[in-house]
Motif scaffolding. Structure first.
Motif, PDB file in Angstrom:
ATOM      1  N   ARG A  31       0.826  -1.200   0.000  1.00  0.00           N
ATOM      2  CA  ARG A  31       0.000   0.000   0.000  1.00  0.00           C
ATOM      3  C   ARG A  31       0.868   1.261   0.000  1.00  0.00           C
ATOM      4  O   ARG A  31       0.419   2.311  -0.418  1.00  0.00           O
ATOM      5  CB  ARG A  31      -0.915   0.021   1.214  1.00  0.00           C
ATOM      6  N   PHE A  34       7.800   3.498   2.820  1.00  0.00           N
ATOM      7  CA  PHE A  34       8.203   4.731   3.492  1.00  0.00           C
ATOM      8  C   PHE A  34       9.687   4.678   3.817  1.00  0.00           C
ATOM      9  O   PHE A  34      10.200   3.646   4.248  1.00  0.00           O
ATOM     10  CB  PHE A  34       7.416   4.917   4.790  1.00  0.00           C
ATOM     11  N   TYR A  51       4.393   4.756  -3.778  1.00  0.00           N
ATOM     12  CA  TYR A  51       3.190   3.928  -3.834  1.00  0.00           C
ATOM     13  C   TYR A  51       3.204   2.876  -4.929  1.00  0.00           C
ATOM     14  O   TYR A  51       2.588   1.821  -4.770  1.00  0.00           O
ATOM     15  CB  TYR A  51       1.949   4.813  -4.030  1.00  0.00           C
ATOM     16  N   ARG A  91       3.602  -0.521   4.300  1.00  0.00           N
ATOM     17  CA  ARG A  91       2.229  -0.623   4.776  1.00  0.00           C
ATOM     18  C   ARG A  91       1.520  -1.580   3.837  1.00  0.00           C
ATOM     19  O   ARG A  91       1.587  -1.432   2.616  1.00  0.00           O
ATOM     20  CB  ARG A  91       1.558   0.744   4.789  1.00  0.00           C
ATOM     21  N   GLY A  94      -4.944  -3.538   2.014  1.00  0.00           N
ATOM     22  CA  GLY A  94      -6.097  -4.280   2.482  1.00  0.00           C
ATOM     23  C   GLY A  94      -6.243  -4.315   3.980  1.00  0.00           C
ATOM     24  O   GLY A  94      -7.260  -4.742   4.506  1.00  0.00           O
ATOM     25  N   SER A  95      -5.241  -3.864   4.693  1.00  0.00           N
ATOM     26  CA  SER A  95      -5.322  -3.873   6.147  1.00  0.00           C
ATOM     27  C   SER A  95      -6.042  -2.621   6.639  1.00  0.00           C
ATOM     28  O   SER A  95      -5.781  -1.521   6.169  1.00  0.00           O
ATOM     29  CB  SER A  95      -3.923  -3.940   6.756  1.00  0.00           C
ATOM     30  N   SER A  96      -6.948  -2.813   7.583  1.00  0.00           N
ATOM     31  CA  SER A  96      -7.607  -1.650   8.163  1.00  0.00           C
ATOM     32  C   SER A  96      -6.732  -1.009   9.227  1.00  0.00           C
ATOM     33  O   SER A  96      -7.022   0.064   9.745  1.00  0.00           O
ATOM     34  CB  SER A  96      -8.938  -2.058   8.794  1.00  0.00           C
ATOM     35  N   ASN A  97      -5.637  -1.684   9.511  1.00  0.00           N
ATOM     36  CA  ASN A  97      -4.736  -1.217  10.543  1.00  0.00           C
ATOM     37  C   ASN A  97      -3.710  -0.289   9.910  1.00  0.00           C
ATOM     38  O   ASN A  97      -2.598  -0.688   9.603  1.00  0.00           O
ATOM     39  CB  ASN A  97      -4.064  -2.409  11.213  1.00  0.00           C
ATOM     40  N   THR A  98      -4.101   0.921   9.687  1.00  0.00           N
ATOM     41  CA  THR A  98      -3.245   1.836   8.934  1.00  0.00           C
ATOM     42  C   THR A  98      -2.072   2.355   9.744  1.00  0.00           C
ATOM     43  O   THR A  98      -1.184   2.991   9.200  1.00  0.00           O
ATOM     44  CB  THR A  98      -4.070   3.027   8.443  1.00  0.00           C
ATOM     45  N   GLY A  99      -2.102   2.103  11.065  1.00  0.00           N
ATOM     46  CA  GLY A  99      -0.990   2.560  11.887  1.00  0.00           C
ATOM     47  C   GLY A  99       0.161   1.597  11.904  1.00  0.00           C
ATOM     48  O   GLY A  99       1.202   1.880  12.482  1.00  0.00           O
ATOM     49  N   LYS A 100      -0.018   0.440  11.271  1.00  0.00           N
ATOM     50  CA  LYS A 100       1.020  -0.582  11.320  1.00  0.00           C
ATOM     51  C   LYS A 100       1.938  -0.472  10.118  1.00  0.00           C
ATOM     52  O   LYS A 100       1.517  -0.631   8.973  1.00  0.00           O
ATOM     53  CB  LYS A 100       0.406  -1.976  11.353  1.00  0.00           C
ATOM     54  N   LEU A 101       3.196  -0.186  10.387  1.00  0.00           N
ATOM     55  CA  LEU A 101       4.243  -0.253   9.378  1.00  0.00           C
ATOM     56  C   LEU A 101       5.177  -1.396   9.756  1.00  0.00           C
ATOM     57  O   LEU A 101       5.466  -1.607  10.937  1.00  0.00           O
ATOM     58  CB  LEU A 101       5.040   1.050   9.300  1.00  0.00           C
ATOM     59  N   PHE A 103       8.886  -2.476   9.555  1.00  0.00           N
ATOM     60  CA  PHE A 103      10.190  -1.841   9.343  1.00  0.00           C
ATOM     61  C   PHE A 103      11.277  -2.863   9.062  1.00  0.00           C
ATOM     62  O   PHE A 103      11.250  -3.997   9.576  1.00  0.00           O
ATOM     63  CB  PHE A 103      10.605  -1.058  10.598  1.00  0.00           C
TER      64      PHE A 103
END
Lengths: 113, 117
Positions: A31, A34, A51, A91, A94-101, A103
């Motif tokens: 998605r 970074f 992206y 990232r 499809g994950s709704s967990n947008t805070g999860k990166l 690393f």
């Protein structure tokens, strides 16, 4: 298993000696990728978001590129103040967990005058 | 503009104790995420909160918990501390936590350095 691998772990350059850092990733769907810079004792500082394959971003002496399997951070004519740890993160799509990166372990760059 | 602020900056605790770490996001940011960074490693995701609800949890034991307040600030609690909990704990904020968040980078604070002896 989703993972991000950075190479090399450490890189020493002379001032003005250009080079590239690599970030390889394996995720079910990308998605966003970074790049962050982290100085000792500090939190990661955001540099770029990429992206899609073929995309490029530039900032001063840094240029980030993206393919379907990896990203490169090119450093042109580096200066001692570019010395830091560079972190790559992804990232998942499809994950709704947008805070999860996810690393990588980082590449520590040292630029000598 | 003020960035993400975390307190305290450093903390020393004994095994078995409990600790609370605090985070204030960038003004206007509604999503807060917590990460653990062990020396020499990249940050590992612990939690995300958006609009005071937990939106995601990483692979951490139940000793780790968090919450988000109406002003979007957040606390991370760790109970029954172990030596292995020694790390830099990072808080990150982003503008949204919904579908639009896919285009939003995370902005990190400078962390809380926790040492467990």
């Amino acid at each position: 298993e989703d993972q991000v691998t950075q190479s090399p772990e450490a890189l020493r350059l002379q001032e003005g000696e250009s080079s590239s850092l690599n970030c390889s990733y394996t995720v079910s769907g990308l998605r966003g990728l970074f790049w962050y810079r982290q100085d000792p004792g500090k939190g990661p500082e955001f540099l770029f978001t990429l992206y899609s394959a073929g995309e490029e971003k530039e900032k001063e002496r840094l240029k980030a590129t993206l393919t379907k399997k990896e990203s490169f951070l090119h450093i042109t004519a580096p200066k001692p103040e570019d010395s830091a740890t560079y972190l790559c993160a992804v990232r998942e799509y499809g994950s709704s967990n947008t805070g999860k990166l996810i690393f990588g372990q980082g590449t520590t760059l040292q630029v000598k005058p | 503009d003020a960035g993400v602020t975390q307190s305290p900056t450093h903390l020393i605790k004994t095994r078995g104790q409990q600790v609370t770490l605090r985070c204030s996001p960038i003004s206007g940011h509604k999503s807060v995420s917590w990460y653990q960074q062990v020396l020499g490693q990249g940050p590992q995701f612990i939690f995300q909160y958006y609009e005071k609800e937990e939106r995601g949890r990483g692979n951490f034991p139940d000793r780790f918990s968090a919450r988000q307040f109406p002003n979007y600030s957040s606390e991370l609690n760790v109970n029954a501390l172990l030596l292995g909990d020694s790390a830099l704990y990072l808080c990150a904020s982003s503008i949204t936590g919904g579908a639009g968040a896919y285009n939003s980078p995370l902005h990190f604070g400078n962390g809380t350095r926790l040492t467990v002896t």
